[in-house]
Design an enzyme around this catalytic site. Structure first.
Site, PDB file in Angstrom:
ATOM      1  N   LYS A 115     -40.751   3.349 -58.015  1.00 54.40           N
ATOM      2  CA  LYS A 115     -41.584   4.009 -57.004  1.00 54.40           C
ATOM      3  C   LYS A 115     -41.582   3.137 -55.766  1.00 54.40           C
ATOM      4  CE  LYS A 115     -44.237   7.722 -56.732  1.00 54.40           C
ATOM      5  NZ  LYS A 115     -44.140   8.981 -57.489  1.00 54.40           N
TER       6      LYS A 115
HETATM    7  P1  NAD Z   1     -48.220  15.905 -50.240  1.00 52.23           P
HETATM    8  O1  NAD Z   1     -48.223  14.797 -49.252  1.00 52.23           O
HETATM    9  O2  NAD Z   1     -47.289  17.034 -50.036  1.00 52.23           O
HETATM   10  O3  NAD Z   1     -49.711  16.505 -50.392  1.00 52.23           O
HETATM   11  C1  NAD Z   1     -50.793  15.656 -50.655  1.00 52.23           C
HETATM   12  C2  NAD Z   1     -52.061  16.470 -50.648  1.00 52.23           C
HETATM   13  O4  NAD Z   1     -53.144  15.611 -51.006  1.00 52.23           O
HETATM   14  C3  NAD Z   1     -52.412  17.041 -49.281  1.00 52.23           C
HETATM   15  O5  NAD Z   1     -52.919  18.355 -49.435  1.00 52.23           O
HETATM   16  C4  NAD Z   1     -53.521  16.119 -48.778  1.00 52.23           C
HETATM   17  O6  NAD Z   1     -54.422  16.754 -47.899  1.00 52.23           O
HETATM   18  C5  NAD Z   1     -54.201  15.781 -50.087  1.00 52.23           C
HETATM   19  N1  NAD Z   1     -54.992  14.564 -49.972  1.00 52.23           N
HETATM   20  C6  NAD Z   1     -54.593  13.367 -49.475  1.00 52.23           C
HETATM   21  N2  NAD Z   1     -55.616  12.513 -49.492  1.00 52.23           N
HETATM   22  C7  NAD Z   1     -56.670  13.173 -50.004  1.00 52.23           C
HETATM   23  C8  NAD Z   1     -58.014  12.836 -50.262  1.00 52.23           C
HETATM   24  N3  NAD Z   1     -58.466  11.603 -50.018  1.00 52.23           N
HETATM   25  N4  NAD Z   1     -58.831  13.784 -50.802  1.00 52.23           N
HETATM   26  C9  NAD Z   1     -58.384  15.025 -51.049  1.00 52.23           C
HETATM   27  N5  NAD Z   1     -57.114  15.404 -50.821  1.00 52.23           N
HETATM   28  C10 NAD Z   1     -56.276  14.492 -50.307  1.00 52.23           C
HETATM   29  O7  NAD Z   1     -47.979  15.207 -51.660  1.00 52.23           O
HETATM   30  P2  NAD Z   1     -47.390  15.876 -52.989  1.00 52.23           P
HETATM   31  O8  NAD Z   1     -45.923  15.620 -52.992  1.00 52.23           O
HETATM   32  O9  NAD Z   1     -47.897  17.239 -53.144  1.00 52.23           O
HETATM   33  O10 NAD Z   1     -48.002  14.938 -54.135  1.00 52.23           O
HETATM   34  C11 NAD Z   1     -49.296  15.166 -54.694  1.00 52.23           C
HETATM   35  C12 NAD Z   1     -49.403  14.449 -56.027  1.00 52.23           C
HETATM   36  O11 NAD Z   1     -48.380  14.912 -56.907  1.00 52.23           O
HETATM   37  C13 NAD Z   1     -49.229  12.928 -55.977  1.00 52.23           C
HETATM   38  O12 NAD Z   1     -50.022  12.342 -56.991  1.00 52.23           O
HETATM   39  C14 NAD Z   1     -47.774  12.738 -56.318  1.00 52.23           C
HETATM   40  O13 NAD Z   1     -47.477  11.453 -56.833  1.00 52.23           O
HETATM   41  C15 NAD Z   1     -47.619  13.815 -57.381  1.00 52.23           C
HETATM   42  N6  NAD Z   1     -46.227  14.239 -57.614  1.00 52.23           N
HETATM   43  C16 NAD Z   1     -45.455  14.729 -56.605  1.00 52.23           C
HETATM   44  C17 NAD Z   1     -44.170  15.152 -56.889  1.00 52.23           C
HETATM   45  C18 NAD Z   1     -43.275  15.772 -55.843  1.00 52.23           C
HETATM   46  O14 NAD Z   1     -42.204  16.263 -56.217  1.00 52.23           O
HETATM   47  N7  NAD Z   1     -43.651  15.814 -54.572  1.00 52.23           N
HETATM   48  C19 NAD Z   1     -43.654  15.030 -58.187  1.00 52.23           C
HETATM   49  C20 NAD Z   1     -44.470  14.533 -59.198  1.00 52.23           C
HETATM   50  C21 NAD Z   1     -45.768  14.142 -58.899  1.00 52.23           C
END
Ligand code: NAD
Length: 429
Positions: A115
């Site tokens: 990561k």
């Molecule tokens: P992203 O940046 O696209 O979206 C993040 C979201 O979280 C946004 O809606 C933002 O407003 C919200 N957020 C941020 N800080 C916040 C807070 N303090 N309180 C409430 N909401 C908050 O990110 P993503 O890619 O959707 O990732 C989200 C989660 O999923 C993370 O834990 C990431 O590790 C996990 N994840 C992502 C992927 C991927 O393919 N993108 C894969 C596996 C896991």
């Protein structure tokens, strides 16, 4: 005597990495992992911290700090996202890297875990500054990443465009004779430069497939189930749209700008367009505003944290009305909160399985790049569903055999696979 619960006297303040370590050691104990394998897996192989200067639009330079943690590569090259967020720290990235090792092992793809991240807020920078930050970070990582060694992907705050900048920077600074190999140094790219169809929605699609498997266990389906989601970025917004297409009712959504509620269900496509235009869910005209505390109390069947770690704590866990919590984010439920939820009979579906769709389709993208192939999205989804369901089957079988929680079963499947490979390969020299 009942087994000692290592989380007995922990609190919500337990650092994320420490919580991951405790979980690892408790499941290692449960399955009798021997000391040498435990020793190897209890720390990342490599920890890289880079400080690099970037020219800002006003002519000043700012120093940024970035990380790449390579946890383990016994199953294959290091793999894991890069996060752009002010909260990014060594502790957070180390925890997320370890989760990647266990996730890839659980879903049985030939990748290890890594990561990375940069501690900054992308929203505070122009597109030009963002591009320079990403390119300078990639340059600083140098040969520590590579198409057969360590392949980043998008995570919180980063996207397909950031991956394309990473790829282009790597391709222009590496001297590999196989120039097209550079394409697969990252996954989650735009389709035009070698991304896979279905990758953008893959994590949400995987959540939907794993949830379908979970409900099928007890003869339920997602149609007419009510849902709340925290986070409406890549994972949250795709999960909402896919579940709504399957007949679920999206009642509440929260993000860093606020929370919104619609008793009869909100339109997830209109909300996605709103977030795209306004940067967050606050002010969405198709729903009523809601306080952050009330968001967790909304009466729904399924609550899906899809933002950051440690969002469901001992403070809000007692209020959660949902009977199923789906960890679409990594580490969104603290160990203390998980105990409260389980005692209340809430089913907690663990991140290692639930959000594995992203890395699975990243693997498909890497394979397609290697073979110069382009699979139709139906093929990508079919293969994704097969891997998600097979992993979910293994998890359930292990849970029943060990009599443990779903989370511990997910770790147990992963550690067992890692143990087998270490036993067969031995430990060099
Ligand atoms: P992203 O940046 O696209 O979206 C993040 C979201 O979280 C946004 O809606 C933002 O407003 C919200 N957020 C941020 N800080 C916040 C807070 N303090 N309180 C409430 N909401 C908050 O990110 P993503 O890619 O959707 O990732 C989200 C989660 O999923 C993370 O834990 C990431 O590790 C996990 N994840 C992502 C992927 C991927 O393919 N993108 C894969 C596996 C896991």
């Amino acid at each position: 005597m009942p087994p000692i619960d290592p989380f007995d006297d922990t609190s919500d303040d337990l650092p994320f990495y420490e919580a991951t370590q405790l979980r690892f050691h408790s499941v290692a104990e449960l399955i009798g992992l021997d000391d040498s394998h435990r020793e190897i897996l209890s720390a990342p192989k490599n920890e890289l911290i880079v400080n690099f200067p970037v020219l800002l639009d006003d002519g000043r330079y700012r120093r940024f700090t970035g990380y790449r943690i390579q946890h383990n590569n016994i199953l294959g090259p290091f793999k894991g996202g890069v996060r752009f967020h002010p909260s990014v720290s060594l502790d957070e990235v180390k925890a997320l890297a370890a989760l990647m090792t266990f996730k890839c092992a659980l879903v049985d793809i030939p990748f290890g875990g890594a990561k990375g991240g940069i501690t900054f807020s992308p929203a505070d920078h122009s597109r030009g500054e963002l591009e320079r930050i990403v390119r300078r970070f990639t340059h600083a990582l140098g040969a520590n990443i590579g198409p057969e060694h360590d392949m980043p992907a998008p995570d919180v705050g980063s996207d397909a465009q950031a991956m394309v900048w990473m790829m282009d920077t790597y391709a222009n600074s590496s001297h590999s004779p196989d120039r097209t190999a550079a394409r697969r140094v990252v996954t989650g790219k735009t389709i035009e430069v070698g991304g896979s169809l279905g990758r953008e929605k893959a994590t949400g699609q995987g959540v939907a497939f794993a949830l379908e498997h979970h409900l099928a266990e007890t003869g339920r389906i997602v149609r007419d189930m009510t849902v709340s989601l925290q986070g409406y970025g890549n994972v949250g917004s795709h999960t909402a749209r896919i579940l709504a297409a399957d007949g679920a009712v999206i009642r509440a959504v929260a993000d860093h700008t606020g929370a919104v509620f619609a008793g009869d269900g909100l339109d997830p496509h209109k909300l996605a367009a709103w977030v795209h235009e306004h940067g967050g869910v606050a002010g969405f005209s198709g729903a009523e505003p809601l306080s952050a505390a009330d968001f967790w109390r909304v009466d729904v069947d399924i609550c899906i944290p899809a933002a950051l770690e440690r969002q469901i704590t001992s403070t809000n866990a007692p209020d959660i009305a949902a009977s199923i919590v789906v960890e679409a984010a990594n580490g969104p439920v603290t160990p203390t909160a998980e105990r409260i939820l389980l005692e209340r009979g809430v089913e907690v579906l663990p991140d290692l399985l639930m959000n594995a769709g992203g890395v699975i389709v990243s693997y498909f993208e890497w394979v397609q790049n290697k073979a110069s192939e382009k699979w139709p999205v139906t093929e990508v989804d079919r293969r994704l569903r097969t891997l998600m369901w097979a992993a979910a089957d293994r998890l359930l079988e292990t849970r029943d055999r060990l009599g443990c929680t779903r989370r511990d079963a997910a770790y147990a499947v992963a550690l067992d696979r890692l143990r087998t490979v270490y036993e067969q390969r031995g430990i060099f020299p």
